[in-house]
Write an enzyme that holds these catalytic residues in place. Structure first.
Site, PDB file in Angstrom:
ATOM      1  N   GLY A 545       0.774  -1.234   0.000  1.00  0.00           N
ATOM      2  CA  GLY A 545       0.000   0.000   0.000  1.00  0.00           C
ATOM      3  C   GLY A 545       0.803   1.279   0.000  1.00  0.00           C
ATOM      4  N   GLY A 547       0.738   3.629  -2.173  1.00  0.00           N
ATOM      5  CA  GLY A 547      -0.153   4.740  -2.522  1.00  0.00           C
ATOM      6  C   GLY A 547      -0.963   5.225  -1.336  1.00  0.00           C
ATOM      7  N   ASP A 548      -1.381   4.312  -0.463  1.00  0.00           N
ATOM      8  CA  ASP A 548      -2.114   4.709   0.746  1.00  0.00           C
ATOM      9  C   ASP A 548      -1.227   5.516   1.685  1.00  0.00           C
ATOM     10  OD1 ASP A 548      -4.590   3.674   0.145  1.00  0.00           O
ATOM     11  OD2 ASP A 548      -4.266   1.785   1.189  1.00  0.00           O
ATOM     12  N   ILE A 549       0.021   5.072   1.852  1.00  0.00           N
ATOM     13  CA  ILE A 549       0.955   5.784   2.716  1.00  0.00           C
ATOM     14  C   ILE A 549       1.162   7.210   2.195  1.00  0.00           C
ATOM     15  CG2 ILE A 549       3.340   5.866   3.534  1.00  0.00           C
ATOM     16  CD1 ILE A 549       1.797   3.638   4.874  1.00  0.00           C
ATOM     17  N   GLY A 552      -1.796   9.344   2.903  1.00  0.00           N
ATOM     18  CA  GLY A 552      -1.832   9.736   4.309  1.00  0.00           C
ATOM     19  C   GLY A 552      -0.859  10.854   4.625  1.00  0.00           C
TER      20      GLY A 552
END
Length: 778
Positions: A545, A547-549, A552
């Site tokens: 993930g 892209g999620d990090i 965020g």
């Protein structure tokens, strides 16, 4: 009108993205260049300077010259932030207490603080490379300098935290270690070891936790999978049945989620046959019309044509010596929806007159002296309506730096990281929502309340919480808050200066605003996946993930920038943060090169300008060391160490270009030497000769074997009331050299409900009991 915050930047590869982010926030960034110019002016035919430094002003100073040092100190008299990427730090005689942000590969303390480093070696030592690639092939580097950019965005966070501390009279010396920035951004990479005593192998093209992966289409690849809900499985199966492509997946046993996880490989085989007949874009559009999480794997030149990004005016035009080209925009529109449409790259020394101007007062003056032990965000209340990874990671950053983060949870919309067995991560049974290592990592330092937001009474409580908060963050799909009657206009009626950050996958506007998105969808759509591989025909992609990090981190920047803006203007705002745009903003020079008809392709672990540059096998099973040679001196030193003295001063190898032309022979010679030694020995011998090298570390290595992280107390233990005592990843942004503040473990589900309603909202015991009797609280 308010004067912009002034930033003076002494650049480096690990600091320059921070300056670019601050340009995007509307700050005045002054780049201090040596007389020969910033090194990026000579990189990638000038594209590097154009991308990283467009929008910044340029002054030329020789900081070893006494007169220039005086001019530099005078410039600092009107400076709010010194963004310092220098190797040894920049001493100053300025009496102005500006925010000083030091950005280095390993921090300013610890046994490796003076080690050499590049993006490659930090990615290896930070744990990133252990998570990318096939298990039977070498670890693979993420493209476009992702390790450097993680350091840069954390430095921008540090700069904004420093402004807040400085305005309250606190000293504001911030320190950023690039290695720690990477080690704190691995999703489950380290958590699997901390919570389950295991080190997952490199995942290849399949996500290690979620049933997602990379699949060949008729013309390239698509990314996606079965999502995280039974509805998505049912929708995918129905689509297969419509096309008579279901094989045996319509048999009763496949309705069981545990059976599907156990036999996932067969499902993927069936999907591969189905997908292989579709053009990638047609498949993705058709899947999304069914609300199924798939996306085409686009190249950077295709990213330029993305209809969602173009509809939202994401791209910016950058002008340099050779013309004007399209380039990446910024992670979000700011302030109040402003987009930067044009940026110019300054000529060397173009703004030299700034050195002779009368110094003005910095924008952020100190009003009163306060206790330096007070955390930067103390007194800020954040209502956290996020779930899974992107949103919780962003709000974790705010909580780590002192914000009171109240996480609103609901049994009607359970967080998969608490409840889904495949995301649980624990040594015990995977059915206790309070013992999930995944959830407990990204939700430390927060409070939890459980609230039925599907009911009128629950929404009334939520409105009261909004009225008493500074910030609201959510990462629902684009229409959810409006359907709840809590769009931005309604939030403003409740709280006129509220800061509202929405984090939907595609944003709240645009033709694809309703697309279903996961981290791998974003990576596929932005070009990150297409450039992660060995060549155009051998794409591996990024499965974890990342892209999620990134989303965020961008959300944390957004909140901090909005707080700073509210302090100066009194105005709150809605920041419509698209996770697609957040990740696209981290794609480096790829789009600029594509716009200049130099379409980039996967390079494996090679580098366009450095050679040798890669990872090499060492003694032991799956043991590797990364090596990056930056100049002739380092090349000659490497030749002596590996016993290849015959190549020293050989005209066939004097330039990096020549060495790249003979890369296979050189790599074989290096590997013949490295495979006889443990990776730590290889690294230490090369570092002692001034060559950037770093072992490829996995979760176990980071936690157990890295003496530098241990010396800096990066991992720290915290006791959870039900999960016991376990290690937590550290905080990459350190103020005054402190390793951060993990004050409490993640909350037990709903543990703070009564206390929050009583202490924050002033509810009586009787009112709280009544709400509980109605099952509004649980």
């Amino acid at each position: 009108m308010h004067p912009p915050v002034r930033v003076v930047e002494i650049s480096s590869p690990f600091a320059r993205f921070a300056g670019r982010i601050l340009v995007g926030l509307g700050f005045e960034v002054i780049l201090v260049e040596p007389p020969t110019g910033d090194p990026s002016r000579a990189e990638s035919q000038g594209d590097s300077y154009l991308h990283w430094h467009a929008g910044k002003k340029s002054v030329v100073l020789d900081l070893d010259d006494d007169d220039d040092r005086l001019a530099f100190d005078a410039l600092l008299c009107s400076t709010d932030i010194l963004l310092d990427g220098s190797a040894t730090g920049t001493p100053t005689n300025s009496r102005n207490p500006f925010v000083h942000v030091r950005v280095t590969p390993f921090g300013t303390s610890g046994p490796r603080s003076d080690w050499q480093a590049t993006n490659l070696t930090v990615a290896a030592l930070g744990g990133m490379m252990a998570q990318v690639g096939d298990p039977d092939r070498p670890p693979l580097l993420l493209p476009e300098l992702q390790a450097e950019q993680l350091a840069g965005i954390n430095a921008a966070i540090g700069a904004l935290l420093g402004l807040r501390s400085r305005s309250r009279g606190q000293s504001a010396m911030l320190e950023i270690s690039a290695q720690e920035c990477v080690a704190a951004a691995l999703e489950a990479g380290t958590l699997a070891y901390i919570h389950e005593d295991r080190v997952p192998p490199r995942p290849g093209r399949v996500h290690p936790l979620v049933p997602h992966g990379l699949f060949p289409a008729a013309d390239s690849y698509v990314g996606g999978g079965l999502g995280g809900s039974p509805r998505m499985w049912d929708g995918m199966l129905a689509w297969l049945i419509e096309n008579d492509a279901q094989d045996d997946l319509d048999q009763p046993q496949w309705s069981d989620a545990v059976y599907r996880k156990t036999h996932q490989e067969h499902i993927f085989d069936v999907l591969s046959v189905f997908i292989s007949k579709w053009p990638k874009e047609e498949f993705a559009v058709s899947a999304q019309s069914r609300k199924l999480p798939w996306a085409a794997v686009d190249r950077p030149d295709e990213l330029l044509l993305n209809p969602q990004l173009n509809d939202r005016d994401f791209f910016t035009d950058v002008t340099g010596d050779h013309g004007t080209y399209r380039d990446l925009g910024f992670g979000f529109a700011f302030p109040e929806g402003r987009r930067i449409g044009k940026l110019e790259a300054a000529r060397l020394g173009q703004h030299q007159d700034l050195l002779h101007a009368n110094p003005c007062a910095p924008v952020h003056e100190t009003f009163c002296k306060s206790d330096d032990s007070t955390l930067s965000l103390e007194g800020i209340r954040v209502l956290d309506l996020t779930w899974v990874l992107a949103g919780p990671y962003g709000t974790r950053i705010l909580a780590d730096h002192g914000a009171e983060v109240i996480k609103v949870e609901s049994n009607g919309r359970p967080d998969p990281t608490r409840f889904a067995p495949f995301m649980h991560l624990s040594r015990g049974p995977h059915d206790n929502p309070n013992t999930s290592g995944y959830f407990n990592d990204v939700n430390r330092n927060k409070r939890s309340i459980t609230l039925d937001t599907r009911s009128t009474e629950g929404l009334s409580v939520l409105r009261d919480l909004i009225e008493n908060s500074d910030v609201v963050v959510e990462n629902f799909s684009s229409s959810v808050m409006d359907k709840m009657g809590l769009g931005y206009e309604q939030l403003r009626e409740l709280n006129p200066d509220i800061i509202y950050v929405s984090m939907s996958g595609m944003g709240h506007t645009g033709p694809r605003k309703d697309w279903v998105s996961y981290a791998d969808i974003v990576s596929a759509s932005t070009g990150l996946t297409s450039l992660t591989g060995w060549n155009a025909e051998d794409v591996v992609g990024v499965i974890y993930g990342h892209g999620d990090i990134v989303a965020g981190l961008q959300a944390a920047v957004a909140v901090l920038a909005a707080l700073d803006y509210r302090d100066r203007t009194g105005r709150g705002q809605h920041i419509d943060l698209s996770q697609l745009e957040a990740m696209a903003a981290h794609m480096g020079t790829s789009v600029l090169r594509a716009a200049r008809s130099q379409s980039p392709e996967p390079m494996g672990n090679s580098h366009p300008e450095l050679a040798p540059h890669g990872v090499y096998p060492c003694l032991g099973s799956d043991q590797w060391c990364s090596i990056a040679v930056r100049n002739t001196t380092e090349w000659n030193a490497l030749c002596r160490i590996i016993g290849a003295e015959k190549w020293i001063d050989n005209p066939d190898f004097t330039s990096a270009e020549n060495r790249r032309a003979d890369q296979e022979r050189i790599d074989d010679a290096i590997a013949d030497w490295t495979r006889t030694l443990p990776p730590e020995t290889v690294m230490e011998r090369l570092q002692s000769a001034g060559i950037a090298a770093g072992t490829v570390q996995d979760g176990r290595d980071l936690v157990e074997s890295d003496p530098h992280l241990r010396a800096r107390s990066f991992y720290s233990a915290q006791e959870h009331p039900l999960a016991g005592t376990f290690l937590h990843e550290g905080i990459p942004v350190r103020r005054n050299s402190e390793p951060g503040s993990i004050r409490r473990a993640a909350p037990v589900l709903g543990a703070d409900t009564d206390d929050v309603l009583e202490s924050v909202l002033g509810y009586s015991d009787e009112l709280i009991a009544g709400l509980r009797d109605q099952s509004i609280l649980s």
